[in-house]
Write a protein that holds these residues in place. Structure first.
Motif, short mmCIF file in Angstrom:
data_model
loop_
_atom_site.label_atom_id
_atom_site.label_comp_id
_atom_site.label_asym_id
_atom_site.label_seq_id
_atom_site.Cartn_x
_atom_site.Cartn_y
_atom_site.Cartn_z
N THR A 1 -29.41 -45.32 -0.09
CA THR A 1 -29.08 -43.76 0.28
C THR A 1 -30.18 -43.08 1.43
O THR A 1 -29.92 -42.27 1.59
CB THR A 1 -29.25 -42.91 -1.07
OG1 THR A 1 -30.62 -42.94 -1.51
CG2 THR A 1 -28.23 -43.45 -1.98
N VAL A 42 -30.43 -42.08 4.55
CA VAL A 42 -29.78 -41.86 5.48
C VAL A 42 -30.36 -41.92 6.97
O VAL A 42 -29.66 -42.56 7.67
CB VAL A 42 -29.11 -40.37 5.28
CG1 VAL A 42 -28.11 -39.84 6.55
CG2 VAL A 42 -28.27 -40.28 3.96
N GLN A 51 -31.65 -45.77 7.32
CA GLN A 51 -30.51 -46.90 7.45
C GLN A 51 -29.87 -47.00 9.10
O GLN A 51 -29.49 -47.91 9.53
CB GLN A 51 -29.26 -46.45 6.69
CG GLN A 51 -29.34 -46.52 5.32
CD GLN A 51 -28.28 -46.24 4.52
OE1 GLN A 51 -27.03 -46.48 4.86
NE2 GLN A 51 -28.53 -45.39 3.71
N ALA A 107 -28.08 -51.75 5.21
CA ALA A 107 -27.19 -50.81 4.50
C ALA A 107 -25.94 -51.44 4.29
O ALA A 107 -25.26 -51.24 3.02
CB ALA A 107 -27.15 -49.52 5.68
N ASN A 134 -24.28 -51.31 0.66
CA ASN A 134 -23.14 -50.34 0.30
C ASN A 134 -21.89 -50.85 0.50
O ASN A 134 -21.04 -50.16 0.18
CB ASN A 134 -23.64 -49.16 1.25
CG ASN A 134 -24.69 -48.42 0.96
OD1 ASN A 134 -25.23 -48.61 -0.02
ND2 ASN A 134 -25.15 -47.66 1.72
N TYR A 165 -24.97 -44.99 7.11
CA TYR A 165 -24.80 -44.67 5.72
C TYR A 165 -23.23 -44.41 5.50
O TYR A 165 -22.67 -45.11 4.58
CB TYR A 165 -25.64 -43.55 5.25
CG TYR A 165 -25.45 -43.03 3.84
CD1 TYR A 165 -25.63 -43.79 2.73
CD2 TYR A 165 -24.90 -41.66 3.82
CE1 TYR A 165 -25.29 -43.19 1.49
CE2 TYR A 165 -24.73 -41.17 2.33
CZ TYR A 165 -24.87 -41.92 1.40
OH TYR A 165 -24.90 -41.49 -0.07
#
Ligand SMILES: NC(=O)c1ccc[n+]([C@@H]2O[C@H](COP(=O)([O-])OP(=O)(O)OC[C@H]3O[C@@H](n4cnc5c(N)ncnc54)[C@H](OP(=O)(O)O)[C@@H]3O)[C@@H](O)[C@H]2O)c1
Length: 266
Positions: free
Chosen positions: A35, A37, A40, A47, A51, A98
């Motif tokens: 997370t 942001v 990343q 990431a 993710n 992100y």
């Protein structure tokens, strides 16, 4: 049951199958993510591993196990240029690593397991972990004035509401086969700017004898960040309420209750 690092590491896909086998869950809710942001923007590969690729593998494994998966996602899949709250039918257009990695994660879950829910949330605050409310209280304890961005808008969401909503959906959803829509928005009621949220936090804190400071509005341009935040990432959560009978609370009430708890704890 809650599992996480080191037993289950989304950067290490080999850890996923053994944990699923030993826990043998009825359902997997994947709330873990990278997370950071801004961070990343400089570590895109990592990431996407956490993710996007890990949710893909979780979807594959849950499908093999014959269980559903719930993937928590984000308002940052939107570019923030809308002048109304985003519905699930609105097109995503992420502007950050992100947001892009989370969107690929959503798509991977949808493709990997037909028994899925993808739930986008936003601006999550809680008594646990690091979040905006706790940051404002810490800053106010150390400074007299705090500058906060006033031209970015969203829906502050209490983590307890998100958890309750996910559990409500989990309770309803498995009995409804052939669900027409696996993508939902679930965020707090009401719109706020970061400035409004900060002002509300510190007013509530001052009322209870907690830290307080003068909050000064600034524009996003005056407060540049590596990853550009959406100007308006409000989410329309009507579909979630329609299908699962759950709506998150009004952000002002939730934030007041949270500040009360945090000030009492300090
Ligand atoms: N916070 C928000 O405002 C917000 C808004 C929209 C959507 N979301 C989504 O909500 C979910 C939860 O976010 P959050 O705010 O709670 O984030 P957070 O405070 O940064 O927590 C992230 C969690 O993910 C875990 N994690 C990170 N990398 C991992 C890995 N490689 N393997 C296993 N676990 C890993 C962390 O574990 P450790 O404890 O081991 O570090 C931590 O428990 C995420 O999917 C996020 O995208 C959050």
């Amino acid at each position: 049951m809650l599992v996480g690092r080191p037993d289950l590491d989304l950067e290490n896909p080999a850890t996923l199958a053994p944990v699923l086998k030993s826990v043998a869950p009825d359902m997997v809710i994947n709330a873990a993510a990278h997370t950071g942001v801004d961070q990343q923007e400089n570590e895109s590969e990592r990431a996407f591993r956490i993710n996007a690729e890990a949710p893909a593998e979780l979807a594959r494994l849950t499908r093999l196990a014959g269980i559903p998966i719930v993937q928590v996602s984000t308002d940052y899949v939107f570019d923030g240029r809308s002048n109304r709250p985003y519905a699930e039918t609105d097109g995503a257009n992420p502007q950050t690593v992100y947001g892009r990695s989370k969107l690929v994660g959503e798509e991977a879950v949808r493709a990997g397991n037909p028994d899925h829910l993808v739930v986008r949330t936003a601006w999550v605050v809680s008594r646990h972990g690091r979040n905006f409310v706790k940051t404002m209280l810490s800053l106010a304890a150390a400074r007299e004035r705090i500058q906060v961005v006033a031209d970015q808008f969203g829906n502050p969401t209490c983590a307890d509401d998100l958890a309750d909503g996910l559990l409500a959906a989990a309770g309803v959803w498995p009995s409804q086969k052939g669900f027409p829509q696996g993508l939902y928005h679930l965020a707090g009621q009401g719109r706020a700017s970061w400035f409004e949220l900060a002002s509300h936090v510190l007013a509530a804190s001052a009322l209870r004898g907690g830290p307080s400071a003068v909050v000064e509005p600034v524009s996003g341009e005056q407060w540049p960040t590596k990853a550009v935040r959406p100007a308006n990432s409000e989410l329309n959560s009507d579909a979630f309420q329609r299908d699962f009978g759950f709506r998150a609370g009004d952000w002002r009430e939730r934030v007041e209750a949270l500040v009360k708890t945090l000030v009492q704890q300090s």
